[in-house]
Design a protein around this motif. Structure first.
Motif, PDB file in Angstrom:
ATOM      1  N   ILE A  84       2.424   1.791  -3.332  1.00  9.20           N
ATOM      2  CA  ILE A  84       1.487   2.374  -4.300  1.00  9.20           C
ATOM      3  C   ILE A  84       1.375   3.872  -4.080  1.00  9.20           C
ATOM      4  O   ILE A  84       1.455   4.675  -5.013  1.00  9.20           O
ATOM      5  N   ARG A  85       1.215   4.244  -2.818  1.00 12.03           N
ATOM      6  CA  ARG A  85       1.084   5.675  -2.508  1.00 12.03           C
ATOM      7  C   ARG A  85       2.308   6.433  -3.008  1.00 12.03           C
ATOM      8  O   ARG A  85       2.190   7.519  -3.574  1.00 12.03           O
ATOM      9  N   ARG A  86       3.493   5.834  -2.779  1.00 14.54           N
ATOM     10  CA  ARG A  86       4.715   6.506  -3.220  1.00 14.54           C
ATOM     11  C   ARG A  86       4.731   6.613  -4.738  1.00 14.54           C
ATOM     12  O   ARG A  86       5.124   7.631  -5.287  1.00 14.54           O
ATOM     13  N   ALA A  87       4.282   5.538  -5.437  1.00 13.17           N
ATOM     14  CA  ALA A  87       4.325   5.537  -6.892  1.00 13.17           C
ATOM     15  C   ALA A  87       3.422   6.616  -7.460  1.00 13.17           C
ATOM     16  O   ALA A  87       3.763   7.244  -8.461  1.00 13.17           O
ATOM     17  N   THR A 141       5.068  11.907  -1.077  1.00 15.42           N
ATOM     18  CA  THR A 141       6.469  12.127  -0.724  1.00 15.42           C
ATOM     19  C   THR A 141       6.778  11.316   0.536  1.00 15.42           C
ATOM     20  O   THR A 141       5.860  10.928   1.260  1.00 15.42           O
ATOM     21  N   PRO A 142       8.060  11.057   0.792  1.00 18.90           N
ATOM     22  CA  PRO A 142       8.401  10.336   2.034  1.00 18.90           C
ATOM     23  C   PRO A 142       7.808  11.022   3.257  1.00 18.90           C
ATOM     24  O   PRO A 142       7.383  10.381   4.207  1.00 18.90           O
ATOM     25  N   ARG A 146       6.478  12.123 -10.488  1.00 21.57           N
ATOM     26  CA  ARG A 146       5.611  10.951 -10.683  1.00 21.57           C
ATOM     27  C   ARG A 146       4.153  11.365 -10.602  1.00 21.57           C
ATOM     28  O   ARG A 146       3.322  10.946 -11.383  1.00 21.57           O
ATOM     29  N   ALA A 164       6.367  -2.085  -4.101  1.00 19.71           N
ATOM     30  CA  ALA A 164       4.958  -2.396  -4.291  1.00 19.71           C
ATOM     31  C   ALA A 164       4.782  -3.317  -5.479  1.00 19.71           C
ATOM     32  O   ALA A 164       3.968  -4.232  -5.465  1.00 19.71           O
ATOM     33  N   MET A 165       5.573  -3.080  -6.522  1.00 18.32           N
ATOM     34  CA  MET A 165       5.381  -3.846  -7.747  1.00 18.32           C
ATOM     35  C   MET A 165       6.036  -5.207  -7.700  1.00 18.32           C
ATOM     36  O   MET A 165       5.642  -6.104  -8.403  1.00 18.32           O
ATOM     37  N   GLU A 195       0.835  -1.202   0.000  1.00 18.10           N
ATOM     38  CA  GLU A 195       0.000   0.000   0.000  1.00 18.10           C
ATOM     39  C   GLU A 195       0.873   1.256   0.000  1.00 18.10           C
ATOM     40  O   GLU A 195       0.625   2.200  -0.757  1.00 18.10           O
ATOM     41  N   ALA A 241       8.869  12.190  -6.343  1.00 11.36           N
ATOM     42  CA  ALA A 241       7.467  11.963  -6.024  1.00 11.36           C
ATOM     43  C   ALA A 241       6.601  12.986  -6.741  1.00 11.36           C
ATOM     44  O   ALA A 241       5.540  12.660  -7.276  1.00 11.36           O
ATOM     45  N   LYS A 245      10.446   1.774  -0.876  1.00 10.70           N
ATOM     46  CA  LYS A 245      10.549   2.318  -2.226  1.00 10.70           C
ATOM     47  C   LYS A 245       9.299   1.925  -3.004  1.00 10.70           C
ATOM     48  O   LYS A 245       8.736   0.860  -2.781  1.00 10.70           O
ATOM     49  N   PRO A 246       8.895   2.783  -3.938  1.00 11.67           N
ATOM     50  CA  PRO A 246       7.706   2.444  -4.719  1.00 11.67           C
ATOM     51  C   PRO A 246       7.867   1.131  -5.471  1.00 11.67           C
ATOM     52  O   PRO A 246       6.890   0.441  -5.733  1.00 11.67           O
ATOM     53  N   VAL A 247       9.105   0.796  -5.847  1.00  8.27           N
ATOM     54  CA  VAL A 247       9.324  -0.447  -6.592  1.00  8.27           C
ATOM     55  C   VAL A 247       8.898  -1.653  -5.760  1.00  8.27           C
ATOM     56  O   VAL A 247       8.437  -2.659  -6.291  1.00  8.27           O
TER      57      VAL A 247
END
Lengths: 414, 240
Positions: free
Chosen positions: A318-321, A325-326, B81, A410-411, A315, B78, A406-408
């Motif tokens: 996904i939010r990061r993607a 922001t951090p 993106r 999530a994937m 989750e 961010a 990291k957003p990665v």
């Protein structure tokens, strides 16, 4: 940090998603705060009940009474009894300038006070007007003895609470009426309702206080005094005067100044110090246990948030993607932690206030005490502030971990 | 050119260095509908991550809409993106405890758009994708095709420069796959959205106008496919 109604929705959502877990975690905080506040409140209440006993009593006073000597001295055998004389008061005042008030006490026990058809047992105590420096009276009616009463040997008295209740069951101001004690009629000039349990020669509530000059003559005391009460001038410790008092008295009455049992010297300062130390110890213990429990609760919150963050890796990814922001993630986790802590803690505060007020009612209903268990407003505010701090501290580690997702990530998770 | 890659290299170093991208040169223009095809391990996912500013590259240059995307701070990445890129994932990646409309709103939430405005916008996009009556439903109450359409709405809502779709049909049956690809094609034609689809299915790739083959970390053949006749959907491929 974006604070709008959705932020609250987000927090509520994620806390409510796992109700039982949030509940159990919150319980740790709730219980910690509850324990801390209830113990603080109860501790203060018990302290209050105890210090009621010393109410009105001077904290820097001493009581001097004669006793039997325990060592031979200047040709006198041991075991000899000596008496305090009126003149000793003058002597003490003159030789020890640090002494402030010196006042006598003459007691006659087992008397009966009679008013009309009612009677009650009492102790007659002869005092001077300046005795108020030792034990502050709480006058319900009238006044305490004054210097003129003592000087002229007026047959007036101040009665204690119990005697007032027994002789005047209908209440009302008894000043001006006469009561009979032994062969003498005294005019009542005041009612002292002080009820402290620290007493010199009998309870204040059961005393008929008359001028010392009257007691002296009536009970054939000559110039003997039962007890001398002293206070020290402000800034001087009573304890430091003890040896000098012994010197003065010993020289006059021929007993060894180092002979402790020969003269009783009761120092209220020491007594109060002892009690103070005891109270401080109890306070420390309460804080230790309460804060310890609360801390354990906070660690519990931190732990659970850690697990939650781990669970929500996808989750958060996904939010990061999609553009969080951090900092967004950090504040979200922090807010969750603070909310959980605050909500649970508020319940803790409310519940402890409730418990304490119930306890107050029960104790008050059971008898003569008027306890004050309830915690103060500012203590509650301080507790709430402490909660916020704990919430932030508990959220810190999990939030930092969440921030580093990291957003990665999530994937990767299919 | 909207996207320009010049000699992009990427090496993963997990115990033993793995050179994944070996000098990628690629340009994609505004309004194109492109697919990147390759077998698994060819580096196409890595390329997608770099295009989506989800990952860094070691050497080379990546220009997106005239901006050099290199060594960005997390915050800046961010923001880019959020504003320039829309993602559509194989596993939809919707947030399970949020309704469809809330999922679509989320990118705007991070832009700081007011609640009413983003709700209205999200409803508009759901409507356009025919999901109005599903707005209040949670992802687990929807079919795969519906979920993917919600994800597409979420990708579109910020008006991104490009939409990156990573195996958008990977978790769908063939009928829904066709629907989703048709939808993407329609968006490209009617709204001039630049679309990059990463896939290993030739049938999916055939729906796009340009097929970029990637093999062992280098760009191979670039097939122009305006007629969509490279291979029939599902034919000559291992399709479901």
């Amino acid at each position: 940090m974006r604070l709008d109604i959705n932020t609250y929705h987000e927090i509520a959502d994620s806390l409510l998603r796992n109700k039982s877990r949030s509940l159990l975690t919150g319980f740790g905080i709730f219980w910690g705060l509850f324990m801390l506040l209830v113990m603080l409140g109860a501790g203060d209440g018990v302290k209050g009940l105890l210090s009621d006993n010393f109410e009105g009593f001077a904290s820097n006073a001493a009581i001097v009474a004669s006793s039997n000597t325990s060592v031979p001295y200047k040709g006198f055998k041991e075991g000899r009894y000596w008496s305090i004389k009126y003149k000793d008061m003058e002597r003490l005042k003159k030789l020890i300038p640090e002494v402030d008030v010196v006042t006598p006490m003459i007691s006659q026990w087992g008397q009966t006070a009679v008013y009309n058809s009612l009677s009650t047992s009492c102790n007659v105590t002869g005092l001077n007007a300046d005795y108020t420096a030792i034990e502050a009276p709480r006058m319900k009616y009238g006044r305490f003895l004054n210097e003129v009463d003592v000087e002229r040997g007026r047959k007036v008295c101040v009665i204690g609470k119990r005697i007032y209740n027994e002789l005047f069951p209908d209440g009302g101001d008894p000043c001006g009426t006469f009561i009979q004690v032994g062969p003498v009629y005294y005019q009542i000039v005041g009612v002292n309702v002080a009820s402290g349990n620290l007493n010199i020669n009998g309870s204040t509530t059961q005393k008929v206080v008359i001028p010392s000059t009257v007691a002296q003559q009536l009970y054939n005391r000559g110039d003997n005094v039962d007890i001398i009460c002293l206070t020290a001038k402000s800034g001087i410790k009573m304890t430091s005067l003890e040896s000098r008092v012994r010197q003065v008295m010993g020289r006059e009455h021929y007993f060894d100044p180092t002979d402790e049992p020969a003269m009783m010297f009761l120092d209220t300062e020491q007594l109060f110090n002892l009690i103070d130390t005891l109270f401080r110890g109890v306070d420390f213990l309460i804080l230790l246990i309460g804060l310890g429990t609360l801390l354990a609760g906070a660690i519990g919150v931190s732990n659970i948030m850690m697990v939650t963050v781990k669970e929500r890796t996808v989750e958060i990814g996904i939010r990061r993607a999609i553009g969080a922001t951090p900092r967004d993630i950090l504040s979200q986790i922090m807010l969750e932690s603070v909310s959980l802590t605050l909500i649970a803690g508020m319940f803790g505060i409310m519940f402890s206030v409730l418990t304490l007020s119930v306890a107050e009612k029960i104790v008050a209903a059971s008898g003569e005490f008027t306890p004050a268990f309830q915690i103060g407003f500012w203590l509650a505010v301080a507790a709430a502030a402490l909660l916020a701090v704990l919430g932030v501290a508990a959220g810190l580690a999990p939030a930092l971990r969440a921030m580093n997702i990291k957003p990665v990530d999530a994937m990767r998770d299919e | 050119m909207l996207i320009e890659l010049k000699g992009v290299n990427k090496t993963y170093d997990n115990g033993q260095p793995l050179h994944v991208l070996k000098g990628i040169d690629l340009s994609i223009d505004r309004g194109e509908f492109v697919s990147i095809m390759g077998a698994s391990g060819s580096g196409k996912s890595t390329l997608l991550n770099i295009l989506g500013i989800l990952d860094n590259y070691d050497t080379g240059e990546y220009w997106l809409d005239g901006r050099l995307i290199k060594d960005l701070s997390e915050r800046q990445a961010a923001d880019y993106r959020n504003r320039m890129i829309g993602f559509v994932f194989q596993s939809f990646n919707l947030i399970g405890f949020k309704t469809a409309v809330e999922n679509v709103e989320l990118p705007l939430f991070y832009q700081g758009v007011s609640r009413h405005k983003r709700h209205a916008l999200a409803m508009e996009y759901l409507d356009r994708l025919g999901l109005t009556e599903w707005a209040k439903h949670y992802p687990n109450e929807m079919s795969g095709g519906q979920k993917q359409r919600v994800a597409i709405a979420r990708a579109l809502i910020t008006h991104p420069q490009i939409i990156l779709a990573d195996e958008p049909t990977g978790a769908l049956d063939s009928k829904t796959s066709v629907e989703v690809m048709d939808l993407l094609g329609q968006l490209n034609r009617e709204e001039k959205v630049t679309l990059i689809v990463v896939t290993h299915e030739s049938g999916v790739a055939n729906c796009t106008d340009k097929i970029i083959h990637i093999k062992d970390g280098v760009i191979g053949e670039i097939e122009m496919n305006a007629q969509h006749n490279a291979s029939a959907f599902g034919a000559s491929t291992i399709m479901k």
